[in-house]
Scaffold this active site. Structure first.
Site, mmCIF file in Angstrom:
data_model
loop_
_atom_site.group_PDB
_atom_site.id
_atom_site.type_symbol
_atom_site.label_atom_id
_atom_site.label_comp_id
_atom_site.label_asym_id
_atom_site.label_seq_id
_atom_site.Cartn_x
_atom_site.Cartn_y
_atom_site.Cartn_z
ATOM 1 N N SER A 62 6.474 -14.819 13.728
ATOM 2 C CA SER A 62 7.082 -14.236 12.538
ATOM 3 C C SER A 62 8.593 -14.241 12.652
ATOM 4 O O SER A 62 9.145 -14.155 13.760
ATOM 5 C CB SER A 62 6.579 -12.792 12.425
ATOM 6 O OG SER A 62 7.368 -12.060 11.536
ATOM 7 N N LYS A 91 4.650 -9.737 18.346
ATOM 8 C CA LYS A 91 4.861 -11.163 18.089
ATOM 9 C C LYS A 91 5.800 -11.756 19.149
ATOM 10 O O LYS A 91 5.593 -12.870 19.637
ATOM 11 C CB LYS A 91 5.427 -11.372 16.682
ATOM 12 C CG LYS A 91 4.419 -11.064 15.588
ATOM 13 C CD LYS A 91 3.261 -12.062 15.599
ATOM 14 C CE LYS A 91 2.074 -11.609 14.793
ATOM 15 N NZ LYS A 91 0.903 -12.473 14.911
ATOM 16 N N TYR A 129 5.124 -3.960 15.653
ATOM 17 C CA TYR A 129 4.553 -5.235 15.185
ATOM 18 C C TYR A 129 5.399 -6.409 15.679
ATOM 19 O O TYR A 129 4.879 -7.369 16.265
ATOM 20 C CB TYR A 129 4.471 -5.252 13.647
ATOM 21 C CG TYR A 129 4.178 -6.636 13.116
ATOM 22 C CD1 TYR A 129 2.908 -7.197 13.241
ATOM 23 C CD2 TYR A 129 5.178 -7.409 12.504
ATOM 24 C CE1 TYR A 129 2.647 -8.485 12.778
ATOM 25 C CE2 TYR A 129 4.925 -8.692 12.035
ATOM 26 C CZ TYR A 129 3.659 -9.229 12.177
ATOM 27 O OH TYR A 129 3.408 -10.506 11.723
ATOM 28 N N TYR A 140 6.873 -17.634 10.779
ATOM 29 C CA TYR A 140 6.791 -17.621 9.314
ATOM 30 C C TYR A 140 7.866 -16.711 8.750
ATOM 31 O O TYR A 140 8.085 -15.621 9.269
ATOM 32 C CB TYR A 140 5.480 -17.041 8.809
ATOM 33 C CG TYR A 140 4.210 -17.545 9.433
ATOM 34 C CD1 TYR A 140 4.107 -18.814 9.986
ATOM 35 C CD2 TYR A 140 3.087 -16.728 9.442
ATOM 36 C CE1 TYR A 140 2.918 -19.242 10.543
ATOM 37 C CE2 TYR A 140 1.895 -17.155 9.989
ATOM 38 C CZ TYR A 140 1.820 -18.409 10.550
ATOM 39 O OH TYR A 140 0.637 -18.825 11.096
#
Ligand code: NAD
Length: 344
Positions: free
Chosen positions: A125, A153, A149, A177
């Protein structure tokens, strides 16, 4: 034609990637526990492609289920989406995030190692850049993460980096992304989170459909052209096709490939709302709310490395993203009405 295990394949990006895989002649096998999705996705995928992917209903931390799936379906490569993904929620239940996102990744790597499968595409991400010092964001920018979070990642990337550096034979892509938006053009699949959406796309769509009262725009005093946050929205089908390019890329080249998947264009929250109004023909009420602590002013990708290494480039526009999200929203609202009528 290859057999691809798609963990989290019933989810938003996973389902669209299954369409892209089938379009490219591959055979997706979905492993999902439906924590944030529904088995109905399989029917929808079959309607779109004429092919029903095999389903393994299991938790990504279930080693036995993974061992069986890898062997029974003669898996050649894995695309790993299964994860918890809401930044705000991750600050409330961080251990769940570490358990699924890190525990799940480790279990997967161990199962792949023992099955001698060494090709892996990992969902990372833009969150791993923290608050970037400048834009557009390049892959060699410093990494940091300001929430649990994002840390999962970042740790996931580090684990895969260490794996590729120490074990020969791995072919790994880490895909960062930016902000996926939109839906398949059929309107049959799209983002369908369980509960109130945490992403802006489906939230705006639900406001346009009068299922939610208004959009809260968090902060209008950022150092951006209109004061609201700027993000790099990318059509989910462009993103899905990026995974096919990544698979092709790692097939050809062992080692580690890390690329941004974004459009390279910044779009403010207000611009997004107005683009959505234009596509839906609905006025979208919004209210300016205080900034949220975890938010950053702006982030958009330099996507040139993905083009250079993988030959991939996003091609769909913001208008396409809004139009396709709206079509999906209208279809799902209509399906919801029908369900309510049928159940009295
Ligand atoms: N959507 C975004 O904005 C975004 C941005 C950057 C990265 N990502 C990453 O992309 C991946 C896919 O995101 P998405 O938007 O499709 O999310 P999603 O929630 O729609 O899909 C994730 C899927 O994983 C499944 N899942 C969750 N926990 C599981 C578990 N323990 N075992 C098996 N399956 C489980 C869910 O049921 C769901 O179908 C995630 O790894 C996410 O972190 C998403």
């Amino acid at each position: 034609m290859a057999n691809i295990l798609v963990t989290g394949g019933a989810g938003y990006i996973g389902a669209h990637t299954c369409v892209a895989l089938m379009n490219a002649g591959h055979n997706p096998v979905i492993l999902d526990n439906f924590h944030n999705s529904s088995p109905q996705v399989l029917d929808r995928l079959e309607r779109i492609t004429g092919q029903r992917p095999v389903l393994v209903q299991a938790d990504i931390r279930d080693r036995l289920a993974l061992d069986c799936a890898l062997e029974a379906h003669r898996i050649d490569a894995v695309i790993h989406f299964a994860a918890l993904k809401a930044v705000g929620e991750s600050a409330e239940i961080p251990v769940d995030y570490y358990s699924v996102n890190i525990g799940g990744l480790l279990t997967l790597i161990e199962a792949m190692t023992s099955a001698n499968i060494r090709k892996l595409v990992f969902s990372s991400s833009a969150n791993v850049y923290g608050e970037p010092a400048s834009v557009p964001v390049r892959e060699d920018f410093p990494l940091s993460a300001g929430n649990p979070y994002g840390r999962t990642k970042l740790m996931g990337e580090m684990i895969l980096g260490d794996l590729a550096a120490t074990q020969t034979g791995w072919h790994i892509a880490r895909l960062r992304y930016f902000n996926p938006l939109g839906a398949h053009e059929s309107g049959l699949i799209g983002e369908a989170p369980n509960g109130i959406p945490s992403n802006i796309g489906p939230y705006v769509a639900k406001v346009a459909a009068r299922e939610l009262p208004e959009v809260s725009v968090f902060g209008d005093d950022y150092d951006t052209p209109d004061g609201t946050g700027v993000r790099d929205f990318i059509h989910v089908m462009d993103l899905a096709e990026g995974h096919i390019a990544a698979l092709d890329g790692i097939w050809a080249a062992p080692g580690l490939t890390t690329v941004n998947l974004g459009t390279g264009k910044g779009c403010s929250v207000l611009e997004l709302i107005h683009a959505f109004e234009a596509q839906s023909g609905r006025r979208i009420p919004y209210r300016i709310a205080p900034r949220r602590p975890a938010d950053i002013a702006q982030s958009y990708a330099d996507p040139s490395l993905a083009e250079k290494l993988l030959g991939w480039k996003a091609s769909r526009s913001l208008a396409d993203m809004c139009r396709d999200t709206w079509r999906w929203q209208m279809n799902s609202s209509a399906a919801g009405e029908e369900d309510r009528a049928l159940t009295g």
